[in-house]
Design an enzyme around this catalytic site. Sequence first.
Site, PDB file in Angstrom:
ATOM      1  N   HIS A 138      11.806  11.767  27.842  1.00  0.00           N
ATOM      2  CA  HIS A 138      12.035  10.373  27.514  1.00  0.00           C
ATOM      3  C   HIS A 138      12.648  10.326  26.128  1.00  0.00           C
ATOM      4  CE1 HIS A 138      10.729   8.132  30.821  1.00  0.00           C
ATOM      5  NE2 HIS A 138       9.604   8.796  30.925  1.00  0.00           N
ATOM      6  N   LYS A 546       5.078  -3.504  32.039  1.00  0.00           N
ATOM      7  CA  LYS A 546       6.186  -4.360  31.619  1.00  0.00           C
ATOM      8  C   LYS A 546       6.329  -5.556  32.569  1.00  0.00           C
ATOM      9  CE  LYS A 546      11.142  -4.056  31.060  1.00  0.00           C
ATOM     10  NZ  LYS A 546      11.565  -4.320  32.421  1.00  0.00           N
TER      11      LYS A 546
END
EC number: 4.1.1.31
Length: 883
Positions: A138, A546
Amino acid sequence: MNEQYSALRSNVSMLGKVLGETIKDALGEHILDRVETIRKLSKSSRAGNEANRQELLTTLQNLSNDELLPVARAFSQFLNLANTAEQYHSISPKGEAASNPEVIARTLRKLKNQPDLNDATIKKAVESLSLELVLTAHPTEITRRTLIHKMGEINNCLKQLDNTDIADYERHQVMRRLRQLIAQSWHTDEIRKQRPSPVDEAKWGFAVVENSLWQGVPNYLRELNEQLEENLGYKLTVDFVPVRFTSWMGGDRDGNPNVTADITRHVLLLSRWKATDLFLKDIHILVSELSMVDATPELLALVGEEGASEPYRYLMKKLRARLMATQSWLEARLKGEKLPKPAGLLTQNEQLWEPLYACYQSLQACGMGIIANGELLDTLRRVKCFGVPLVRIDIRQESTRHTEALGEITRYLGIGDYESWSEADKQAFLIRELNSKRPLLPRNWEPSNDTREVLETCKVIAEAPKGSIAAYVISMAKTPSDVLAVHLLLKEAGIGFAMPVAPLFETLDDLNNADDVMTQLLNIDWYRGLIQGKQMVMIGYSDSAKDAGVMAASWAQYQAQDALIKTCEKAGIELTLFHGRGGSIGRGGAPAHAALLSQPPGSLKGGLRVTEQGEMIRFKYGLPEVTVSSLSLYTSAILEANLLPPPEPKDSWRHIMDELSVISCETYRGYVRENKDFVPYFRSATPEQELGKLPLGSRPAKRRPTGGVESLRAIPWIFAWTQNRLMLPAWLGAGTALQKVVEDGKQSELEAMCRDWPFFSTRLGMLEMVFSKADLWLADYYDQRLVAKTLWPLGKELRDLLEEDIKVVLAIANDSHLMADLPWIAESIQLRNVYTDPLNVLQAELLYRSRLTEEQGKSPDPRVEQALMVTIAGVAAGMRNTG
């Protein structure tokens, strides 16, 4: 408390002093004075001196463009040094966590003291241990590899200085080396000039293996063996290695067009090349060490007359020759040359294992166990852990890409449009084709580029040596056909074995439907026959948080796991839950031990498979000693979760969680999705737009180039809010929901949940951690400097909400201040704040200057842009996680 950390504080202070001398040598006394003034003002501001806080703001606002970069770099580098000192402190003899391996001994003693557990049961649990750590690239690892290496060297210096027997002249030498390393770091650009390619990311992963895991894994196994012998009188077998490493670097193509089939093929070859390189170093040592003559008749028969005089060396030299031939062939392939495979090409772990194990058995039988259990045992364990592939890779692709590919095929064949079919029709078609003996793909058909890429990837999987690819992960999986589609595409590519295909459920709705999807799949006879009693399912933490906020997401994750465990148990299927956690709280991050014990009972029966992301890889596996510590923590948590599972939550607790979930999700979405001011506020109050300029990972920040918050990846979403210290995704909605339940007269029930249910207490603990890192005055300062006045009320509303949330969490946890039970972490955050605050204030100033320049239509000032990037990296270092 301070005494306990005096060693850490004195190391931090010493490193800061050396950095100060370096800055003075490089830029002169006046810059050092400026930095020192800012540091003192920041310290005083943190202690509550309002006048000094105002002076700090004025000083940073008035810096000239020439002063920006040196000041930003000074504080950013200091935080990197503080992190290095802290990492060393965690493994130093003076540190609180010095003997994390001791955690295994504590766990074993705790288990032995349970009246209903005997040694045989504990031994069985140890033997079934399984831990697979999936390294992902990431874009959160902000620190450059070259600086990471220097930080490792600084760590070594701290270790030498800790030795009380060190002579004065040696101490001077170490200090000189320390000064050199800090000077080298200062004169190295901390921001990459280009984004790393997927191959660069994979090389970063290999560097972690070489510099840390290669030594750390055998050391961990020695430690584990020692504790088992001492506490259970039981020795590990030579082939027992419960740890595996897999990587997404070079395999994760979800939303990343830079990861192609060719890239995956290249990374697989590169990984095998690196494995030969590392094993050659091991064998070189063994050739030198295994000079013994005595051997068993079996070994002598294996080496024949030619090797009888030095049988062990003879075998090692033969293995060395095979490794060298394999390496040469792989090198040629990496250069694009097509060479015939040499005789004895190493493609399977057994080819490495057999000669080494033959030597081991012979040494043991001839009374040389002390030699067998040295370097040779470590190498054998590396073969089991890393083997020929070094790290296996996962392939990850989004479900719609497979649907689109099949749609294109069915349209070409004139049998309809797969994409528009119902789920039942899709399943019927897929099962028919999976049972068919004829190929589906037409011979002379020219697919579109996107479809060709999907098919080529499947071909790479089919051609790769068995065992080098671990699993195929389907992101945004929603239906049984999503899983069957991948199996069909793999069949068409000619795969000769059942590749584990793991659906990834990651939105709130998908998590809630996960059990239905898997139940339908397990009711298909063909599918049951294929999976042979084993199933992997991935639970997404980042995107669900999210989508719905942390409270609703974490409850949906818990319920999905709970339901899947029960369904698979009933069906006699061994379930492996694969956890896609991030480093930050908003992406599911939590201290390993707490996180594992807070999962539903039975969730670790099939072992633990979890992603280790970005900067967390460095914090948890950056040094061999830290690796031993991290693996020991995981081991003890898995043993404890399997042998002393957490209680099933009471029905009343489940009802409260349902309530909290609904209220928190409504609150979260009310702001993020429905408040028209929210997106403009987010874009101006955080460096979200500027983050795209950082050459972090190879993945674009958005899944689609246009679109609002929903199209933004979970990582930049979290990263942006971490930068302005509001930390919003990690708490929004949670406190409001808790407050409502308290007002409904259920506080005592919440307190009982906090006390007796690890899932709930971990949630509150994670909220406390976030609250400790959030900062109201800094978030307010970003608003004043960067946000249109019309949006100020929204910022104030969010900060007020945060204040209320802190109060309600402290009331339920029965604490007077945050992190009361983790003083070590509270101390660490306090230590950093003095250096992070100036970077935050400076960042707000730089964003202001940068945006003003853009509004005026002028070209950006490179000094401002560069300093801004440094503050972003520095705040990330200060927060100890990015996204």
